[in-house]
Design an enzyme around this catalytic site. Sequence first.
Site, mmCIF file in Angstrom:
data_model
loop_
_atom_site.group_PDB
_atom_site.id
_atom_site.type_symbol
_atom_site.label_atom_id
_atom_site.label_comp_id
_atom_site.label_asym_id
_atom_site.label_seq_id
_atom_site.Cartn_x
_atom_site.Cartn_y
_atom_site.Cartn_z
ATOM 1 N N CYS A 106 0.774 -1.234 0.117
ATOM 2 C CA CYS A 106 0.121 -0.053 -0.082
ATOM 3 C C CYS A 106 1.018 1.305 0.022
ATOM 4 O O CYS A 106 1.513 1.607 -1.125
ATOM 5 C CB CYS A 106 -1.091 0.007 1.114
ATOM 6 S SG CYS A 106 -2.282 1.010 0.949
ATOM 7 N N HIS A 210 -3.560 -5.201 0.954
ATOM 8 C CA HIS A 210 -3.085 -5.586 2.167
ATOM 9 C C HIS A 210 -3.246 -7.047 2.546
ATOM 10 O O HIS A 210 -3.846 -7.475 3.148
ATOM 11 C CB HIS A 210 -3.681 -4.696 3.360
ATOM 12 C CG HIS A 210 -3.428 -3.294 3.310
ATOM 13 N ND1 HIS A 210 -2.695 -2.992 4.349
ATOM 14 C CD2 HIS A 210 -3.937 -2.398 2.811
ATOM 15 C CE1 HIS A 210 -2.285 -1.447 4.267
ATOM 16 N NE2 HIS A 210 -3.413 -1.114 3.338
ATOM 17 N N GLU A 212 -1.269 -8.742 4.523
ATOM 18 C CA GLU A 212 -1.010 -9.165 5.868
ATOM 19 C C GLU A 212 -2.266 -9.538 6.593
ATOM 20 O O GLU A 212 -2.340 -10.238 7.479
ATOM 21 C CB GLU A 212 -0.200 -8.019 6.487
ATOM 22 C CG GLU A 212 -0.913 -6.941 6.962
ATOM 23 C CD GLU A 212 -1.171 -5.923 5.846
ATOM 24 O OE1 GLU A 212 -1.603 -4.666 6.171
ATOM 25 O OE2 GLU A 212 -0.790 -6.037 4.787
#
Length: 237
Positions: A106, A210, A212
């Site tokens: 990002c 994202h 994660e």
Amino acid sequence: MSVKIGISTGLEGERKITLSQDNVDAVVQAGGLPFLLPNLWDASCIPEMARELDGLLLTGGGDIDPTLFGEEPHPKLGTITPRRDFFEYHLIRLFLEQNKPVLAICRGCQILNVAAGGDMYQDIGAQHKQKILQHTQLAPRAHASHYVQIEQNSLLFSIIGKERIKVNSFHHQAIRRPAPGFEVSGWASDGVIEAFESKCHRFILGIQWHPECMAVQGVQDALKLFRAFVHAASQAC
């Protein structure tokens, strides 16, 4: 030998270090040893950091100072953090020089491109040519909300093994012109760049979503990204 992964952090009010735990957990899940990096004004400390680390995870966060790529602030520019911009800019350039792996997420994707010589949209809603999707989703963070088309002849495709994946999305800025030596490897259906990578380095990959948040929920496409990154960093040990 442990694979030492430096993880960039945010700043709240210039004094409080912030980071989503998902970034740490995703690195650990992939076999890396996480080190949280404070944002330093002292550039003399940064070369030793770069030497000691095997890989760099550039995390998400706020907006980037447009003067770093030769522009003045657009009315839709959000909050910037000059200390973080300074630190990450210099650290990235050292990682590029040393050909060490970088996974940029990002905001991390955007500052990577700027540090390497590219530029970006300060606000895609106001500056992008086409009508855009909802890139700042209102769904939960781990929910995949739109699709990304992946270029077959790319590092990203070699990791994911698919031409099309569904991703989560929390951004209003994006890459406009990739830096020299970098190529786009993923697009949203509205033409917004969702992934880019270096053709001159072993593993330098920027992605606009994202993973994660999805990796800690066991989503395989996201886990593959972190495992490939940590594996590449293990070659630098």
